[in-house]
Enzyme design. Structure first.
Site, PDB file in Angstrom:
ATOM      1  N   GLU A 171       0.861  -1.002  -0.039  1.00 54.16           N
ATOM      2  CA  GLU A 171       0.102  -0.274  -0.067  1.00 54.16           C
ATOM      3  C   GLU A 171       0.924   1.727   0.005  1.00 54.16           C
ATOM      4  OE1 GLU A 171      -3.276   1.414  -0.370  1.00 54.16           O
ATOM      5  OE2 GLU A 171      -2.197   3.631   0.953  1.00 54.16           O
ATOM      6  N   GLN A 172       0.631   2.186  -0.887  1.00 48.25           N
ATOM      7  CA  GLN A 172       1.258   3.609  -0.862  1.00 48.25           C
ATOM      8  C   GLN A 172       1.238   4.487   0.296  1.00 48.25           C
ATOM      9  OE1 GLN A 172      -0.002   6.212  -3.936  1.00 48.25           O
ATOM     10  NE2 GLN A 172      -1.768   6.305  -3.103  1.00 48.25           N
ATOM     11  N   ARG A 230     -17.067   4.110   5.923  1.00 48.90           N
ATOM     12  CA  ARG A 230     -15.828   3.662   5.381  1.00 48.90           C
ATOM     13  C   ARG A 230     -14.831   2.445   6.459  1.00 48.90           C
ATOM     14  NH1 ARG A 230     -15.629   4.451  -0.482  1.00 48.90           N
ATOM     15  NH2 ARG A 230     -17.135   4.795  -1.345  1.00 48.90           N
ATOM     16  N   TYR A 238     -28.345   7.635   4.251  1.00 50.41           N
ATOM     17  CA  TYR A 238     -28.409   7.097   5.721  1.00 50.41           C
ATOM     18  C   TYR A 238     -27.642   6.627   6.226  1.00 50.41           C
ATOM     19  CZ  TYR A 238     -24.606   4.833   2.594  1.00 50.41           C
ATOM     20  OH  TYR A 238     -23.009   5.382   2.348  1.00 50.41           O
ATOM     21  N   ASP A 288     -11.603  -1.091  -8.837  1.00 47.99           N
ATOM     22  CA  ASP A 288     -11.118   0.507  -9.436  1.00 47.99           C
ATOM     23  C   ASP A 288     -10.129   0.272 -10.221  1.00 47.99           C
ATOM     24  OD1 ASP A 288     -13.921   1.193  -8.551  1.00 47.99           O
ATOM     25  OD2 ASP A 288     -13.172   3.348  -7.640  1.00 47.99           O
TER      26      ASP A 288
HETATM   27  C1  LIG Z   1     -19.542   9.491  -3.759  1.00 48.33           C
HETATM   28  C2  LIG Z   1     -19.173   7.355  -3.781  1.00 48.33           C
HETATM   29  C3  LIG Z   1     -19.740   7.351  -2.672  1.00 48.33           C
HETATM   30  C4  LIG Z   1     -19.973   4.993  -3.287  1.00 48.33           C
HETATM   31  N1  LIG Z   1     -20.493   4.049  -2.075  1.00 48.33           N
HETATM   32  C5  LIG Z   1     -20.311   2.899  -2.970  1.00 48.33           C
HETATM   33  C6  LIG Z   1     -21.668   1.732  -1.908  1.00 48.33           C
HETATM   34  O1  LIG Z   1     -21.990   2.374  -1.687  1.00 48.33           O
HETATM   35  N2  LIG Z   1     -20.875   0.891  -2.061  1.00 48.33           N
HETATM   36  C7  LIG Z   1     -19.742   0.964  -3.073  1.00 48.33           C
HETATM   37  O2  LIG Z   1     -19.962  -0.811  -3.050  1.00 48.33           O
HETATM   38  N3  LIG Z   1     -19.438   1.406  -3.482  1.00 48.33           N
HETATM   39  C8  LIG Z   1     -19.557   2.481  -3.248  1.00 48.33           C
HETATM   40  N4  LIG Z   1     -19.028   3.904  -4.190  1.00 48.33           N
HETATM   41  C9  LIG Z   1     -17.766   2.766  -4.617  1.00 48.33           C
HETATM   42  C10 LIG Z   1     -16.270   2.482  -4.482  1.00 48.33           C
HETATM   43  O3  LIG Z   1     -15.824   3.380  -3.061  1.00 48.33           O
HETATM   44  C11 LIG Z   1     -15.136   1.791  -4.542  1.00 48.33           C
HETATM   45  O4  LIG Z   1     -15.349   0.992  -5.889  1.00 48.33           O
HETATM   46  C12 LIG Z   1     -14.342   1.649  -4.047  1.00 48.33           C
HETATM   47  O5  LIG Z   1     -13.870   2.035  -2.846  1.00 48.33           O
HETATM   48  C13 LIG Z   1     -12.782   0.698  -4.519  1.00 48.33           C
HETATM   49  O6  LIG Z   1     -11.826   0.087  -3.946  1.00 48.33           O
HETATM   50  P1  LIG Z   1     -10.653  -0.232  -4.727  1.00 48.33           P
HETATM   51  O7  LIG Z   1      -9.815  -1.079  -3.539  1.00 48.33           O
HETATM   52  O8  LIG Z   1     -11.034  -1.083  -5.498  1.00 48.33           O
HETATM   53  O9  LIG Z   1      -9.837   1.365  -4.734  1.00 48.33           O
HETATM   54  P2  LIG Z   1      -9.374   2.145  -3.146  1.00 48.33           P
HETATM   55  O10 LIG Z   1     -10.526   2.086  -2.506  1.00 48.33           O
HETATM   56  O11 LIG Z   1      -9.263   3.082  -4.415  1.00 48.33           O
HETATM   57  O12 LIG Z   1      -7.910   1.892  -3.153  1.00 48.33           O
HETATM   58  C14 LIG Z   1      -6.840   1.478  -4.047  1.00 48.33           C
HETATM   59  C15 LIG Z   1      -5.731   1.859  -3.221  1.00 48.33           C
HETATM   60  O13 LIG Z   1      -4.855   1.391  -3.406  1.00 48.33           O
HETATM   61  C16 LIG Z   1      -3.786   2.847  -2.828  1.00 48.33           C
HETATM   62  N5  LIG Z   1      -2.683   2.995  -3.974  1.00 48.33           N
HETATM   63  C17 LIG Z   1      -2.599   3.937  -5.459  1.00 48.33           C
HETATM   64  N6  LIG Z   1      -1.949   3.690  -5.783  1.00 48.33           N
HETATM   65  C18 LIG Z   1      -0.591   2.615  -5.538  1.00 48.33           C
HETATM   66  C19 LIG Z   1       0.409   2.736  -5.717  1.00 48.33           C
HETATM   67  N7  LIG Z   1       0.836   3.330  -6.819  1.00 48.33           N
HETATM   68  N8  LIG Z   1       1.290   1.867  -5.289  1.00 48.33           N
HETATM   69  C20 LIG Z   1       0.437   1.376  -4.095  1.00 48.33           C
HETATM   70  N9  LIG Z   1      -0.397   1.372  -3.745  1.00 48.33           N
HETATM   71  C21 LIG Z   1      -1.828   2.647  -4.817  1.00 48.33           C
HETATM   72  C22 LIG Z   1      -4.319   3.693  -2.871  1.00 48.33           C
HETATM   73  O14 LIG Z   1      -3.718   4.725  -1.349  1.00 48.33           O
HETATM   74  C23 LIG Z   1      -5.817   2.815  -1.835  1.00 48.33           C
HETATM   75  O15 LIG Z   1      -5.210   2.370  -0.349  1.00 48.33           O
HETATM   76  C24 LIG Z   1     -18.658   4.540  -3.920  1.00 48.33           C
HETATM   77  C25 LIG Z   1     -17.585   5.697  -4.709  1.00 48.33           C
HETATM   78  C26 LIG Z   1     -18.069   7.013  -4.485  1.00 48.33           C
HETATM   79  C27 LIG Z   1     -17.176   8.186  -5.657  1.00 48.33           C
END
Ligand SMILES: Cc1cc2nc3c(=O)[nH]c(=O)nc-3n(C[C@H](O)[C@H](O)[C@H](O)COP(=O)(O)OP(=O)(O)OC[C@H]3O[C@@H](n4cnc5c(N)ncnc54)[C@H](O)[C@@H]3O)c2cc1C
Length: 398
Positions: free
Chosen positions: A34-35, A108, A214, A292
């Site tokens: 993790e960065q 979260r 909510y 994402d």
């Molecule tokens: C307003 C809003 C409301 C939402 N509500 C919902 C909901 O109700 N339910 C739901 O399921 N989803 C919801 N989402 C979507 C959800 O927040 C994301 O889809 C989810 O957090 C993605 O998780 P992830 O682990 O893929 O990415 P992220 O949460 O972005 O995590 C990525 C991680 O990788 C790390 N990272 C980045 N680059 C590097 C690198 N180069 N080297 C090492 N580490 C790195 C980051 O620091 C981070 O910790 C919502 C989004 C928004 C914007």
């Protein structure tokens, strides 16, 4: 775990941590990079539907999830101006009975803390910013900003919407600005006692916007996300302060409950919403993506994090079935199984971006009728989404 398959997960967010837990359960010797100097989530809520909570229960996380999660009794859609209920879909015991696990609301930070506690601490390495990935015939290597590198049987990019691993696989491409911005806030629940809010997920739908609220954190806070339309975006950060007056102004003419909830927060944050078009591929050789990093979507299905949790479950199941000798085949299988489902959810989220914001008129009336019809048989309406078992892969097919 000598001789077990090894995996490096880049990114310790919700998707990366859930995947790491799934991989460890599948016998993979997994490490997370993790960065950030510490694993953190923003002060906002998140909804987790049974297709993901069922997986997290199987991972043994039921007790801590129950402790911090809030289970809504129903999902309600209401009309922006007069508050008329357009549809009320029971959640609670109805979804547990039909889909084997609850619909949850979390802060979260609480959800991430449960996932972090679910993985032995020595498997997470913070302060490790990945700058590139290379691969050889038998393994792949992640390179970090601090000059170190790590080699494993596979590398998984769970590094979010601006994924460095995705750029390695597919080249640079900016996420798409949706034209929507979200104001978000957390209000102490006691400030809203006069509204006598039920334990619901409520979405108010109206011309050019929608407003979701909510309870989170065991009911101590009310989370809101207020989405409105803007032509331009200036910045992208979860921590940009928004102006409360702007949030009120964006919802001029909306029901007083919407304004009462905005009034109850000390600060609001503004978030310019982006997504990505579906990608042509998620994997190459021994490197793949999840969450994402490969399918950033608009939040209008509340499925971004949920789908990332599903990704991790399917990835682990494919690797378990394939074994160490067939990692690239396992990654192809994962992609073949996941891409159509996630693409459909991305499309549905984009559809809601239009449908939620319709001006009053015949199209809005059609939408309201459809919402009301779906609420008559909620189990049927939700089976495709909540009934999907991401771990259940019956054949290994690339
Ligand atoms: C307003 C809003 C409301 C939402 N509500 C919902 C909901 O109700 N339910 C739901 O399921 N989803 C919801 N989402 C979507 C959800 O927040 C994301 O889809 C989810 O957090 C993605 O998780 P992830 O682990 O893929 O990415 P992220 O949460 O972005 O995590 C990525 C991680 O990788 C790390 N990272 C980045 N680059 C590097 C690198 N180069 N080297 C090492 N580490 C790195 C980051 O620091 C981070 O910790 C919502 C989004 C928004 C914007």
């Amino acid at each position: 775990m000598t001789n077990s398959m090894t995996a490096a997960v880049i990114g310790g967010g919700i998707g990366g941590m859930a995947a790491a837990i799934a991989l460890l359960r599948a016998g993979v010797d997994v490490q997370v990079y993790e960065q950030a100097p510490e694993q953190k989530e923003v002060g906002a809520g998140i909804q987790i539907s049974p297709n993901a909570s069922r997986l997290l229960y199987r991972y043994g996380l039921e007790t801590p999830l129950e402790k911090c999660g809030v289970k809504p009794v129903a999902i309600e859609r209401r009309r922006w101006q007069d508050g008329r209920v357009l549809s009320r879909v029971p959640m609670g015991e109805t979804v547990v009975g039909a889909f084997g696990a609850p619909y949850f609301h979390f802060h979260r930070a609480d959800l991430l803390a449960v996932l972090v506690a679910g993985l032995p601490g020595d498997r997470v390495h913070t302060g490790k910013r990945c700058t590139g990935v290379t691969q050889q015939v038998d393994d792949a290597t992640a390179h970090f900003e601090d000059g170190t590198s790590i080699t494993a049987d596979l590398v998984v990019g769970a590094d979010g919407i601006r994924s460095a691993v995705r750029t390695v696989l597919l080249g640079p491409e900016k996420p798409r600005f949706s034209g929507h911005v979200a104001y978000r806030g957390l209000a102490p629940a006691e400030r809203l006692r006069h509204l006598d809010l039920e334990r619901l997920s409520t979405a108010w739908l109206g011309p050019g916007g929608h407003f979701v609220h909510y309870f989170v954190a065991g009911g101590r806070y009310v989370n809101f996300v207020a989405v409105t339309e803007e032509d331009t975006w200036t910045r992208e950060s979860w921590t940009d302060l928004g102006n409360l007056e702007d949030a009120h102004a964006a919802f001029t003419g909306w029901h007083r409950q919407v304004h009462a909830i905005i009034d109850a927060v000390d600060a609001t944050y503004k978030w310019w919403l982006h997504d990505r078009n579906p990608l042509p591929k998620w994997s190459e050789g021994r490197v793949t993506l999840l969450g994402d990093a490969c399918h950033a979507m608009l939040p209008y299905m509340a499925q971004g994090a949920v789908q990332s949790i599903e990704d991790g479950a399917t990835l682990a199941a494919c690797l378990k079935m394939a074994g160490r000798a067939r990692v690239p085949e396992a990654l192809r299988c994962y992609e073949v199984l996941r891409m159509p489902r996630v693409t459909r959810v991305q499309e549905m989220a984009r559809g809601n971006a239009v449908g939620f914001h319709l001006p009053d008129g015949p199209e809005q009336e059609k939408r309201d009728a459809a919402l009301s019809a779906a609420a008559q048989d909620p189990v049927k309406a939700f089976t495709a989404l909540y009934g999907h078992d991401a771990e259940a892969i019956d054949s290994f097919n690339t």
